[in-house]
Design a protein around this motif. Structure first.
Motif, PDB file in Angstrom:
ATOM      1  N   ALA A  21      -9.249   7.857  -6.544  1.00 20.44           N
ATOM      2  CA  ALA A  21      -7.943   8.018  -7.199  1.00 20.44           C
ATOM      3  C   ALA A  21      -8.002   7.519  -8.640  1.00 20.44           C
ATOM      4  O   ALA A  21      -7.469   8.163  -9.558  1.00 20.44           O
ATOM      5  N   ARG A  28     -11.566   5.521  -1.343  1.00 18.41           N
ATOM      6  CA  ARG A  28     -10.425   6.381  -1.650  1.00 18.41           C
ATOM      7  C   ARG A  28      -9.724   5.906  -2.929  1.00 18.41           C
ATOM      8  O   ARG A  28      -9.343   6.703  -3.780  1.00 18.41           O
ATOM      9  N   VAL A  29      -9.584   4.592  -3.067  1.00 20.01           N
ATOM     10  CA  VAL A  29      -8.965   4.014  -4.265  1.00 20.01           C
ATOM     11  C   VAL A  29      -9.817   4.329  -5.492  1.00 20.01           C
ATOM     12  O   VAL A  29      -9.289   4.716  -6.541  1.00 20.01           O
ATOM     13  N   LEU A  76       0.822  -1.211   0.000  1.00 20.19           N
ATOM     14  CA  LEU A  76       0.000   0.000   0.000  1.00 20.19           C
ATOM     15  C   LEU A  76       0.858   1.263   0.000  1.00 20.19           C
ATOM     16  O   LEU A  76       0.416   2.313  -0.476  1.00 20.19           O
ATOM     17  N   ARG A  82       1.586   1.943  -3.809  1.00 17.25           N
ATOM     18  CA  ARG A  82       0.466   2.454  -4.593  1.00 17.25           C
ATOM     19  C   ARG A  82      -0.852   2.103  -3.928  1.00 17.25           C
ATOM     20  O   ARG A  82      -0.932   1.155  -3.160  1.00 17.25           O
ATOM     21  N   GLU A  83      -1.872   2.895  -4.256  1.00 16.83           N
ATOM     22  CA  GLU A  83      -3.214   2.639  -3.736  1.00 16.83           C
ATOM     23  C   GLU A  83      -3.737   1.338  -4.350  1.00 16.83           C
ATOM     24  O   GLU A  83      -3.703   1.157  -5.556  1.00 16.83           O
ATOM     25  N   ASN A 122      -6.025   2.464   6.493  1.00 16.35           N
ATOM     26  CA  ASN A 122      -4.964   2.372   5.489  1.00 16.35           C
ATOM     27  C   ASN A 122      -5.489   1.728   4.217  1.00 16.35           C
ATOM     28  O   ASN A 122      -4.870   1.853   3.163  1.00 16.35           O
ATOM     29  N   ASP A 182     -11.535   1.307  -0.036  1.00 16.66           N
ATOM     30  CA  ASP A 182     -11.933   1.149  -1.435  1.00 16.66           C
ATOM     31  C   ASP A 182     -12.487   2.436  -2.034  1.00 16.66           C
ATOM     32  O   ASP A 182     -12.299   2.710  -3.217  1.00 16.66           O
ATOM     33  N   SER A 216      -7.051  -1.630  -4.031  1.00 18.30           N
ATOM     34  CA  SER A 216      -8.341  -1.969  -3.436  1.00 18.30           C
ATOM     35  C   SER A 216      -8.162  -3.212  -2.565  1.00 18.30           C
ATOM     36  O   SER A 216      -7.136  -3.899  -2.635  1.00 18.30           O
TER      37      SER A 216
END
Length: 153
Positions: A58, A54-55, A13, A16-17, A49, A52, A19
């Motif tokens: 992005a 937020r991902v 994580l 990279r972001e 941390n 989903d 899921s």
């Protein structure tokens, strides 16, 4: 073993972001114990941390701002990351509420035309139509925009 799985997931994580589904898949590929994976994912979610939503945000931002893709393609990309359809729809709606979809379509076409102001022939018209629809734009809007470029001579 659980701490090892947690630390591996945290390192992934950090790069990279990802899921939850992507992270689970990568940990399984590295042959971590399924129970340890579930414990690590639960801990990462409780620490915020792993998120989903937020991902999805992005992905939506990069697909619209960098790649100039439309609503349908952005939704497919988010769902392909293993994120629930309900989250994908909500995030895409929020993203497209903040941007001008017609301007995004115009930018995608301009990028494809590379500075030209008109479409040369019917074959190019059809090729551009297929390209823009595949990029996730609504077919009727694509057709209307392409017709304006076709008339400008």
């Amino acid at each position: 073993m659980s701490d090892d799985t947690y630390l591996t997931a945290l390192k992934m994580l950090a790069r990279r972001e990802l899921s939850e589904a992507q992270l689970r898949q990568r940990l399984l590929r590295r042959r971590h114990d399924p129970d340890a994976i579930e414990a690590a994912l639960t801990r990462l979610k409780s620490e915020r941390n792993l998120d989903d939503e937020r991902v999805a945000g992005a992905i939506a931002r990069s697909e619209t701002n960098l790649r100039k893709r439309g609503r349908f393609r952005v939704t497919r990309q988010i769902e392909a990351a293993g994120i629930a359809s309900s989250i994908a729809k909500r995030v895409v709606d929020e993203t497209f509420a903040a941007i001008d979809g017609d301007a995004l379509l115009t930018q995608a076409l301009a990028r494809r035309l590379r500075g030209r102001t008109r479409i040369e022939d019917d074959r190019e018209f059809q090729r551009l139509y297929r390209y823009l629809v595949a990029q996730g734009f609504e077919p009727d809007r694509v057709m209307a925009l392409l017709r304006t470029y076709n008339r400008e001579q």
